[in-house]
Scaffold this active site. Structure first.
Site, PDB file in Angstrom:
ATOM      1  N   ASP A   1       0.861  -1.182   0.000  1.00 56.09           N
ATOM      2  CA  ASP A   1       0.000   0.000   0.000  1.00 56.09           C
ATOM      3  C   ASP A   1       0.903   1.240   0.000  1.00 56.09           C
ATOM      4  OD1 ASP A   1      -2.234   1.675   0.129  1.00 56.09           O
ATOM      5  OD2 ASP A   1      -3.260   0.388   1.559  1.00 56.09           O
TER       6      ASP A   1
ATOM      7  N   GLU B   1     -10.520   6.505   4.699  1.00 61.21           N
ATOM      8  CA  GLU B   1      -9.520   5.905   5.577  1.00 61.21           C
ATOM      9  C   GLU B   1      -9.640   6.415   7.021  1.00 61.21           C
ATOM     10  OE1 GLU B   1      -5.702   5.008   3.850  1.00 61.21           O
ATOM     11  OE2 GLU B   1      -6.434   5.473   1.839  1.00 61.21           O
TER      12      GLU B   1
END
Length: 633
Positions: free
Chosen positions: A315, A521
């Site tokens: 990521d 997020e």
């Protein structure tokens, strides 16, 4: 002179061994895949191999940098675009400029460009934005515990998304998210199709939509991408991202190995079986072990046990977070991440440090060359399979696919099927829905009624999403209502009306649209899960004064129990995307309600986490719940 033929043969053999005579072998599309990979691998230097393992963001890239460092991949992070309101041509020209840098290197290995296309091509102005995954999880037509899940709609959405992404010259998407969200307090819960692993597993049908239908003869785990109308997909975030303690983003998933495999690994079995090209590792930990450093699960389980043959990608700055504080020992982070089995690192900014550290670790013998070769082999396998070597550059032939009417109609269909009717009429009263199109005067109220940005949620044009109606194109709930009712019907909009205004307004009924603001997020992590102010007071003022249908725009269940008794009709609309007209289609009865809750709707946040099957399962609305209506005649 009989020695001349012998001399010629010797010279030819010599040329072949140095790569001169057979120089086009890896460029030959008719050659077997492994022959092409082997031929290219034997020509590559360590520098060129490490370049292939490096992914950088476009904001730090130039064609010259791509060429100098042999960069294997670029990306646009959330909100990273070549220009404000960039056209498909702008995107194509940018991607091709970087590709020219890659194709000017010694071996002409094309780079692969990636983007977060998590509910359509969401970075791009005028793209079709579909409901976020939580809404798509509601589109099935059957109860939650049935095995008759129908993921055909998400497959068509995958196909449409692939075309819109290709319309901008991009060939790789960081989707789908296969998280099984077990706690709605998690800020990424809307990226999850459901708390139920069987539902998430069924929704992996989006992968053949994105990549193309896997050939019957394909071997398990081998990546597949069918030509330039499809894209390489990325199953993420491996593994357990949806199970973190208290729903805290990037936190620790505390669960037994059996539980991890049964709940969180379940969708990955299907993803690998369907030929997914790449897998992205999760920021989270499993029982204290960072996934970016978890060799047991990345190499041992995914690569060796599941036989995954595509490449594993980190990521964004994922390896940096192996240590705490973040980036405390970057050389160790590179070592731990690569040895765990990560093949391509989304650096994405400080690429010279990554390249320098990885080069040092290999030359000093800390990371064996076999690990580098495994990573590069996997990356090349995906690139060859995609046809990038034959068609490295994009053209303008698909630009009309972006935001096409056909795709918008598909998104509108998805919105209709994602709506979950939670209440329709107070006790001993007739149902309010479908609404009367010919009512003389109606009120539309609430912060989300005429706000396309709120309607689309996070990962829309910007990473955290936007507010207002100017960031992209689409239809709001308000505009949908206005275009659906009788031309003689007066539609009045007030963002935050007081009770006196509503009582004196002479309205036949009201449509209240409220919910959450956009987030992505960690910014979306929430302990209270409340509706954005002044939403609660709008519900009180309007629904206490006139019959009302309340539409909740949110990425997850929110606190609603205190208001349910005052509400006549209650609809969960999730984050529907650009086609708000689909909500009006169902409210007014052109189509019936068919959606089912993909998640448990709690009574109080004090109950969380609470999932179907728990011992003390006492929801406001259980998973799989959804009232149905028939289209109005």
């Amino acid at each position: 002179m009989a020695f001349l033929p012998v001399l010629v043969l010797v010279l030819l053999a010599s040329f072949g061994s140095t790569g001169l005579a057979g120089s086009d072998r890896y460029k030959d599309p008719t050659a077997p895949l492994n022959h092409r990979i082997n031929d290219l691998m034997r020509r590559m230097t360590l520098e060129e191999k490490i370049g292939q393992m490096t992914q950088i963001d476009r904001v730090v890239a130039t064609p010259e940098i791509v060429k100098k460092y042999f960069i294997g991949s670029l990306l646009s992070g959330g909100g990273s675009a070549p220009l404000p309101q960039a056209t498909p041509k702008d995107w194509i020209d940018m991607v091709n400029s970087f590709q020219k840098g890659a194709m000017s290197t010694r071996l002409q290995i094309p780079m692969i460009y990636g983007v977060d296309a998590v509910h359509g091509h969401n970075n791009v102005y005028d793209a079709t934005l579909f409901p976020h995954n939580v809404g798509l999880g509601a589109t099935r037509q059957v109860a939650i515990n049935s095995n008759l899940l129908d993921p055909e709609l998400v497959k068509r959405i995958g196909e449409a998304t692939a075309l819109e992404v290709r319309a901008t010259g991009i060939s790789y998407v960081f989707a789908p998210c296969l998280a099984v969200c077990r706690d709605p307090r998690w800020g990424r819960c809307y990226e999850s199709y459901s708390e139920d692993p069987n539902t998430v597993r069924a929704m992996t049908e989006i992968i053949p939509g994105l990549q193309g239908e896997l050939p019957p003869s394909s071997r398990k785990g081998v990546p597949f991408v069918d030509g330039n109308h499809h894209v390489a997909a990325c199953a993420k975030h491996y593994v357990g991202d949806g199970g973190t303690h208290n729903g805290i983003n990037e936190n620790n998933t505390i669960i037994s190995r059996h539980g991890l495999l049964k709940i969180h690994m379940a969708p990955y079995y299907q993803a690998v079986k369907k030929g997914v090209a790449t897998v992205m590792v999760s920021y989270s930990s499993w029982n204290g072990k960072k996934m970016h450093a978890n060799r047991e699960l990345v190499t041992g389980y995914l690569k060796n046990h599941l036989k995954f043959r595509g490449f594993v990608i980190s990521d964004w700055q994922g390896i940096d977070k192996i240590t705490y504080p973040i980036d405390a020992n970057y050389t160790y982070s590179v070592q731990a991440g690569i040895l765990a089995g990560i093949d391509m690192v989304m650096v994405p900014l400080n690429y010279t440090e990554f390249i320098g550290d990885l080069t040092y670790l290999v030359k000093s013998g800390v990371i064996p060359m076999s690990r580098i070769d495994d990573a590069v082999r996997r990356i090349l396998r995906v690139k060859f399979t995609m046809g990038l070597f034959e068609n490295p550059f994009a053209d303008y032939s698909l630009v009309s696919e972006l935001g096409s009417q056909a795709h918008r109609e598909l998104a509108r269909e998805a919105v209709r099927k994602s709506l979950v009717l939670l209440k329709n009429g107070k006790q001993d009263e007739k149902p309010l829905l479908p609404l009367d199109k010919a009512a003389p005067k109606i009120l539309v109220a609430g912060s989300h009624a005429d706000n396309l940005g709120y309607q689309c949620g996070g990962w829309t044009i910007e990473w955290q999403g936007v507010s207002g109606n100017n960031a992209t194109k689409g239809t709001t709930v308000l505009s949908g209502v206005k275009s659906t009712v009788n031309p003689k019907t007066e539609v009045l909009f007030e963002n935050n009306p007081d009770a006196d205004f509503v009582k004196k307004g002479g309205f036949s009924y009201a449509v209240v649209v409220v919910g959450e603001p956009p987030y992505a997020e960690t910014a979306g992590d929430s302990k209270n899960l409340t509706i954005l102010e002044p939403g609660p007071s709008v519900i009180q003022n309007v629904c206490g004064s006139v019959k009302c249908a309340v539409v909740i725009i949110s990425g997850r269940p929110v606190v609603i129990e205190p208001y349910v008794s005052k509400i006549d009709a209650l609809v969960a609309a999730w984050l529907p995307g650009t086609e708000g007209q689909g909500i009006a289609d169902v409210l007014f009865g052109d189509y019936g309600f068919t959606g089912r809750l993909p998640r448990t709707w709690f009574r109080s946040v004090d109950q969380l986490p609470m999932n179907v099957g728990d011992k003390h399962y006492d929801p406001l609305f259980p998973i799989g719940f959804g009232l149905t209506t028939s289209p109005a005649r």
